[in-house]
Design an enzyme around this catalytic site. Structure first.
Site, PDB file in Angstrom:
ATOM      1  N   ARG A 240      45.266  54.819  37.098  1.00  0.00           N
ATOM      2  CA  ARG A 240      45.003  55.530  38.351  1.00  0.00           C
ATOM      3  C   ARG A 240      44.025  56.658  38.092  1.00  0.00           C
ATOM      4  NH1 ARG A 240      46.584  52.043  40.887  1.00  0.00           N
ATOM      5  NH2 ARG A 240      48.192  51.933  42.495  1.00  0.00           N
ATOM      6  N   GLU A 269      38.744  58.426  44.349  1.00  0.00           N
ATOM      7  CA  GLU A 269      38.010  57.203  44.700  1.00  0.00           C
ATOM      8  C   GLU A 269      38.189  56.880  46.188  1.00  0.00           C
ATOM      9  OE1 GLU A 269      40.201  54.653  41.871  1.00  0.00           O
ATOM     10  OE2 GLU A 269      40.954  53.558  43.603  1.00  0.00           O
ATOM     11  N   HIS A 287      37.828  49.554  41.092  1.00  0.00           N
ATOM     12  CA  HIS A 287      39.275  49.296  41.240  1.00  0.00           C
ATOM     13  C   HIS A 287      39.542  47.808  41.527  1.00  0.00           C
ATOM     14  CE1 HIS A 287      43.305  51.392  42.334  1.00  0.00           C
ATOM     15  NE2 HIS A 287      43.525  50.206  41.792  1.00  0.00           N
TER      16      HIS A 287
HETATM   17  C1  8YV Z   1      45.549  47.375  44.104  1.00  0.00           C
HETATM   18  C2  8YV Z   1      46.627  48.518  42.092  1.00  0.00           C
HETATM   19  O1  8YV Z   1      44.428  46.592  44.273  1.00  0.00           O
HETATM   20  O2  8YV Z   1      48.608  47.279  42.231  1.00  0.00           O
HETATM   21  C3  8YV Z   1      48.093  48.365  42.011  1.00  0.00           C
HETATM   22  O3  8YV Z   1      48.781  49.356  41.723  1.00  0.00           O
HETATM   23  O4  8YV Z   1      46.094  49.503  41.717  1.00  0.00           O
HETATM   24  C4  8YV Z   1      45.762  47.428  42.620  1.00  0.00           C
HETATM   25  O5  8YV Z   1      46.270  46.210  42.198  1.00  0.00           O
HETATM   26  C5  8YV Z   1      45.346  48.660  44.856  1.00  0.00           C
HETATM   27  O6  8YV Z   1      46.286  49.624  44.611  1.00  0.00           O
HETATM   28  C6  8YV Z   1      45.319  48.354  46.348  1.00  0.00           C
HETATM   29  O7  8YV Z   1      46.570  48.317  46.917  1.00  0.00           O
END
Ligand code: 8YV
Length: 328
Positions: A240, A269, A287
């Site tokens: 993150r 972001e 991402h």
């Molecule tokens: C997502 C992610 O694409 O699952 C997670 O925690 O970071 C990613 O797989 C993003 O969070 C959108 O929901």
């Protein structure tokens, strides 16, 4: 009895919206508008449930504006967009999408590690810019992957997937640090050795971040931590934004205090720290670690499954909290 009303907050696979429509009265977002918190609150005023992604913040203010809301199903394994305590206090169930993205995300973590170590983005830009005129012995010479030391900070399912790829596929020496130590069986499976955070920083040739974002992990990697890393080390963040102090990292990359970084996530972001855009020794991706079609579909389906199971009275499949009370 009327069907529960569900908001699908972002554009997702039409077949999943269609499936939800068989169970619920659905308001979806085919234009994929990124609603402001006020717009989201307005949309949720009459909803019983919601399907969100990581870009919708669910906090006390939103919950206060959504008196009927009983469940929010996040289409993500990470749920730092949820104020879990506020949801629990308000009697709102939260769910996430673990497991279905583990291997895909681990694949990407490893891909980013390799792209960073072997300077793939930097060299591609050079080639596209027409700068490649001759071979030279040190042209984009990078760092070794096989046989090197892979450090993993955060050893959940995705971290373990990366460890296995490194240990079994590339003969890497794997060290990790985590809040809790793995069982001896899991350590053996991952061929991973538990070390302190200091030892991890000091010894890793490639440091991969795979820990959840919490107040405790905010800037877990800042100037002081980067200073402990080898000058030849690479830093990979697929966890993150906010876990790394991006300004400190950009400065360290510019000054070559570490070799390079591979970043899939950023503080604030989709905005990216401007200095990261100008340093050459960083691979930047928007991402996309879980972004394969089958995996994103599985995530959307699991979020839908959670909503369906919850309103069927079977309970959530992958809950992130246990709200005591029940909303009207
Ligand atoms: C997502 C992610 O694409 O699952 C997670 O925690 O970071 C990613 O797989 C993003 O969070 C959108 O929901």
């Amino acid at each position: 009895m009327s069907k529960p009303r569900i908001l699908v907050a972002r554009n997702i696979f039409p077949e999943v919206v269609e499936r939800l429509s068989q169970h619920f009265e659905v308001e979806s977002n085919p234009q994929d508008v990124v609603w402001t918190p006020a717009e989201l609150a307005e949309k949720l005023a009459d909803k019983d449930g919601a399907l969100t992604t990581g870009s919708q913040r669910v906090d006390a203010a939103l919950l206060a504006a959504a008196p009927r809301l009983r469940i929010v199903a996040n289409m993500a394994v990470g749920y730092n967009n949820f104020d879990v305590d506020a949801m629990t206090a308000a009697g709102v169930q939260g769910t996430n999408t673990p497991d279905v993205l583990t291997e895909t995300t681990a694949d990407f973590g490893f891909a980013l590690l390799m792209a960073t170590a072997r300077r793939m983005a930097e060299s591609e830009h050079y080639l596209r810019a027409g700068q490649w005129t001759k071979w030279s012995y040190d042209l984009f010479a990078g760092t070794e992957v096989h046989g090197s030391t892979l450090g993993i900070l955060g050893m959940g399912r995705i971290g373990q997937g990366i460890a296995k790829r490194g240990a079994h596929g590339f003969g890497m020496n794997v060290v990790y640090h985590n809040r809790s130590r793995l069982t001896p069986e899991l350590e053996a499976e991952c061929k991973a050795r538990y070390v302190s955070k200091e030892e991890l920083l000091r010894t890793a040739d490639h440091l991969v971040l795979v820990l959840p974002y919490t107040p405790a992990s905010h800037h877990a990697i800042g100037a002081a931590e980067i200073a402990q890393m080898k000058p030849t080390a690479n830093l990979i963040n697929i966890a993150r934004g906010g876990i790394v102090d991006d300004a400190a990292l950009a400065k360290a990359l510019k000054e070559r205090r570490i070799a390079a970084a591979g970043l899939d996530v950023f503080e604030g972001e989709p905005a990216v720290h401007p200095d990261l855009l100008t340093v050459p020794n960083v691979v930047l991706t928007p991402h996309i670690a879980s972004a394969t079609v089958p995996t994103r579909l599985a995530m959307a389906q699991l979020a839908a499954d959670n909503l369906i199971a919850f309103f069927d009275g079977r309970g959530p499949l992958t809950p992130v909290n246990t709200p005591a009370g029940k909303r009207a």
